[in-house]
Design a protein around this motif. Structure first.
Motif, PDB file in Angstrom:
ATOM      1  N   VAL A   3      56.749 -22.982  31.844  1.00 57.71           N
ATOM      2  CA  VAL A   3      57.189 -22.894  30.452  1.00 57.71           C
ATOM      3  C   VAL A   3      58.268 -21.814  30.394  1.00 57.71           C
ATOM      4  O   VAL A   3      58.020 -20.671  30.775  1.00 57.71           O
ATOM      5  CB  VAL A   3      56.010 -22.537  29.518  1.00 57.71           C
ATOM      6  CG1 VAL A   3      56.478 -22.417  28.083  1.00 57.71           C
ATOM      7  CG2 VAL A   3      54.899 -23.582  29.634  1.00 57.71           C
ATOM      8  N   THR A   4      59.460 -22.171  29.935  1.00 55.70           N
ATOM      9  CA  THR A   4      60.551 -21.192  29.901  1.00 55.70           C
ATOM     10  C   THR A   4      60.282 -20.119  28.850  1.00 55.70           C
ATOM     11  O   THR A   4      59.477 -20.306  27.931  1.00 55.70           O
ATOM     12  CB  THR A   4      61.903 -21.861  29.595  1.00 55.70           C
ATOM     13  OG1 THR A   4      61.858 -22.406  28.270  1.00 55.70           O
ATOM     14  CG2 THR A   4      62.245 -22.937  30.599  1.00 55.70           C
ATOM     15  N   ALA A   5      60.971 -19.008  28.984  1.00 55.35           N
ATOM     16  CA  ALA A   5      60.796 -17.871  28.078  1.00 55.35           C
ATOM     17  C   ALA A   5      61.161 -18.214  26.639  1.00 55.35           C
ATOM     18  O   ALA A   5      60.662 -17.600  25.705  1.00 55.35           O
ATOM     19  CB  ALA A   5      61.632 -16.686  28.564  1.00 55.35           C
ATOM     20  N   GLN A   6      62.008 -19.199  26.424  1.00 56.66           N
ATOM     21  CA  GLN A   6      62.444 -19.576  25.083  1.00 56.66           C
ATOM     22  C   GLN A   6      61.578 -20.673  24.472  1.00 56.66           C
ATOM     23  O   GLN A   6      61.840 -21.125  23.370  1.00 56.66           O
ATOM     24  CB  GLN A   6      63.904 -20.051  25.114  1.00 56.66           C
ATOM     25  CG  GLN A   6      64.885 -19.036  25.624  1.00 56.66           C
ATOM     26  CD  GLN A   6      64.977 -18.978  27.146  1.00 56.66           C
ATOM     27  OE1 GLN A   6      64.377 -19.765  27.860  1.00 56.66           O
ATOM     28  NE2 GLN A   6      65.706 -17.996  27.647  1.00 56.66           N
ATOM     29  N   SER A   7      60.547 -21.111  25.159  1.00 53.79           N
ATOM     30  CA  SER A   7      59.759 -22.272  24.735  1.00 53.79           C
ATOM     31  C   SER A   7      58.622 -21.925  23.785  1.00 53.79           C
ATOM     32  O   SER A   7      58.161 -20.788  23.727  1.00 53.79           O
ATOM     33  CB  SER A   7      59.185 -22.983  25.955  1.00 53.79           C
ATOM     34  OG  SER A   7      60.209 -23.548  26.731  1.00 53.79           O
ATOM     35  N   SER A   8      58.154 -22.965  23.073  1.00 50.05           N
ATOM     36  CA  SER A   8      56.972 -22.903  22.213  1.00 50.05           C
ATOM     37  C   SER A   8      56.043 -24.026  22.621  1.00 50.05           C
ATOM     38  O   SER A   8      56.467 -25.176  22.753  1.00 50.05           O
ATOM     39  CB  SER A   8      57.342 -23.085  20.742  1.00 50.05           C
ATOM     40  OG  SER A   8      58.228 -22.081  20.319  1.00 50.05           O
ATOM     41  N   LEU A   9      54.762 -23.699  22.816  1.00 46.83           N
ATOM     42  CA  LEU A   9      53.755 -24.693  23.212  1.00 46.83           C
ATOM     43  C   LEU A   9      52.538 -24.521  22.333  1.00 46.83           C
ATOM     44  O   LEU A   9      51.985 -23.426  22.231  1.00 46.83           O
ATOM     45  CB  LEU A   9      53.376 -24.495  24.687  1.00 46.83           C
ATOM     46  CG  LEU A   9      52.267 -25.386  25.251  1.00 46.83           C
ATOM     47  CD1 LEU A   9      52.675 -26.857  25.217  1.00 46.83           C
ATOM     48  CD2 LEU A   9      51.913 -24.958  26.672  1.00 46.83           C
ATOM     49  N   LEU A  10      52.121 -25.590  21.664  1.00 46.71           N
ATOM     50  CA  LEU A  10      50.926 -25.580  20.834  1.00 46.71           C
ATOM     51  C   LEU A  10      50.003 -26.684  21.318  1.00 46.71           C
ATOM     52  O   LEU A  10      50.412 -27.843  21.400  1.00 46.71           O
ATOM     53  CB  LEU A  10      51.273 -25.803  19.364  1.00 46.71           C
ATOM     54  CG  LEU A  10      50.090 -25.660  18.411  1.00 46.71           C
ATOM     55  CD1 LEU A  10      50.540 -25.022  17.115  1.00 46.71           C
ATOM     56  CD2 LEU A  10      49.396 -26.969  18.156  1.00 46.71           C
ATOM     57  N   LEU A  11      48.760 -26.321  21.652  1.00 46.90           N
ATOM     58  CA  LEU A  11      47.788 -27.284  22.153  1.00 46.90           C
ATOM     59  C   LEU A  11      46.521 -27.233  21.313  1.00 46.90           C
ATOM     60  O   LEU A  11      46.001 -26.153  21.020  1.00 46.90           O
ATOM     61  CB  LEU A  11      47.458 -26.991  23.613  1.00 46.90           C
ATOM     62  CG  LEU A  11      48.641 -27.045  24.582  1.00 46.90           C
ATOM     63  CD1 LEU A  11      48.236 -26.546  25.953  1.00 46.90           C
ATOM     64  CD2 LEU A  11      49.202 -28.456  24.664  1.00 46.90           C
ATOM     65  N   ALA A  12      46.011 -28.415  20.936  1.00 42.35           N
ATOM     66  CA  ALA A  12      44.786 -28.508  20.147  1.00 42.35           C
ATOM     67  C   ALA A  12      43.991 -29.722  20.598  1.00 42.35           C
ATOM     68  O   ALA A  12      44.563 -30.755  20.958  1.00 42.35           O
ATOM     69  CB  ALA A  12      45.116 -28.617  18.660  1.00 42.35           C
ATOM     70  N   GLY A  13      42.675 -29.610  20.600  1.00 44.12           N
ATOM     71  CA  GLY A  13      41.812 -30.726  20.941  1.00 44.12           C
ATOM     72  C   GLY A  13      41.624 -30.882  22.436  1.00 44.12           C
ATOM     73  O   GLY A  13      41.876 -29.971  23.226  1.00 44.12           O
ATOM     74  N   ASP A  14      41.183 -32.067  22.824  1.00 42.79           N
ATOM     75  CA  ASP A  14      40.855 -32.373  24.224  1.00 42.79           C
ATOM     76  C   ASP A  14      42.128 -32.721  25.001  1.00 42.79           C
ATOM     77  O   ASP A  14      42.441 -33.883  25.245  1.00 42.79           O
ATOM     78  CB  ASP A  14      39.853 -33.530  24.273  1.00 42.79           C
ATOM     79  CG  ASP A  14      39.307 -33.782  25.661  1.00 42.79           C
ATOM     80  OD1 ASP A  14      39.701 -33.073  26.616  1.00 42.79           O
ATOM     81  OD2 ASP A  14      38.483 -34.707  25.805  1.00 42.79           O
ATOM     82  N   VAL A  15      42.883 -31.682  25.365  1.00 42.98           N
ATOM     83  CA  VAL A  15      44.137 -31.835  26.101  1.00 42.98           C
ATOM     84  C   VAL A  15      43.981 -31.146  27.446  1.00 42.98           C
ATOM     85  O   VAL A  15      43.586 -29.987  27.514  1.00 42.98           O
ATOM     86  CB  VAL A  15      45.335 -31.219  25.339  1.00 42.98           C
ATOM     87  CG1 VAL A  15      46.616 -31.332  26.142  1.00 42.98           C
ATOM     88  CG2 VAL A  15      45.494 -31.863  23.969  1.00 42.98           C
TER      89      VAL A  15
END
Length: 123
Positions: free
Chosen positions: A45-57
């Motif tokens: 994941v690059t320094a400029q990135s946004s990652l949102l995870l929810a649920g069964d992932v």
């Protein structure tokens, strides 16, 4: 991975890192987090990135340069495997608080400008 460019907010200069948000439905405890990323060496994941995870992932393999929002509804399992590919988009831009609304309740919900995202879209 290259670091992000330094940014100054309210007189404080810092180098921002990736914005990673894990919903409680994704993982609460370290052993759950470990199970959600079975091969952490294959996650980039690059320094400029946004990652949102929810649920069964479960994230088997991910290369992210931008924004990705994944939310699995109850009863649905999602497995992320970009293989040799990469998720690339304009992502989010951090904004200084003084450029936002004066109402504190608004500040917390609008401290990033969504340029583009892959997943549920900008809200």
């Amino acid at each position: 991975m290259p670091a992000a460019a330094p940014q100054t907010f309210l007189g404080i200069t810092a180098v921002p890192g990736p914005r990673i948000v894990l919903h409680p439905s994704f993982a609460l405890f370290p052993h759950e987090l470990k199970a959600r990323f079975p091969q952490p060496h294959k996650v980039r994941v690059t320094a400029q990135s946004s990652l949102l995870l929810a649920g069964d992932v479960t994230v088997d393999c991910l290369s992210l340069a931008g924004s990705l929002q994944l939310s699995a509804p109850p009863g649905v399992a999602v497995v992320v495997n970009t293989g040799q590919g990469e998720v690339v988009n304009d992502g989010h831009e951090l904004l200084p608080l003084d450029q936002l609304k004066d109402d504190v309740s608004e500040v917390y919900s609008t401290n990033t400008l969504c340029k583009s995202t892959y997943g549920d879209g900008c809200k």
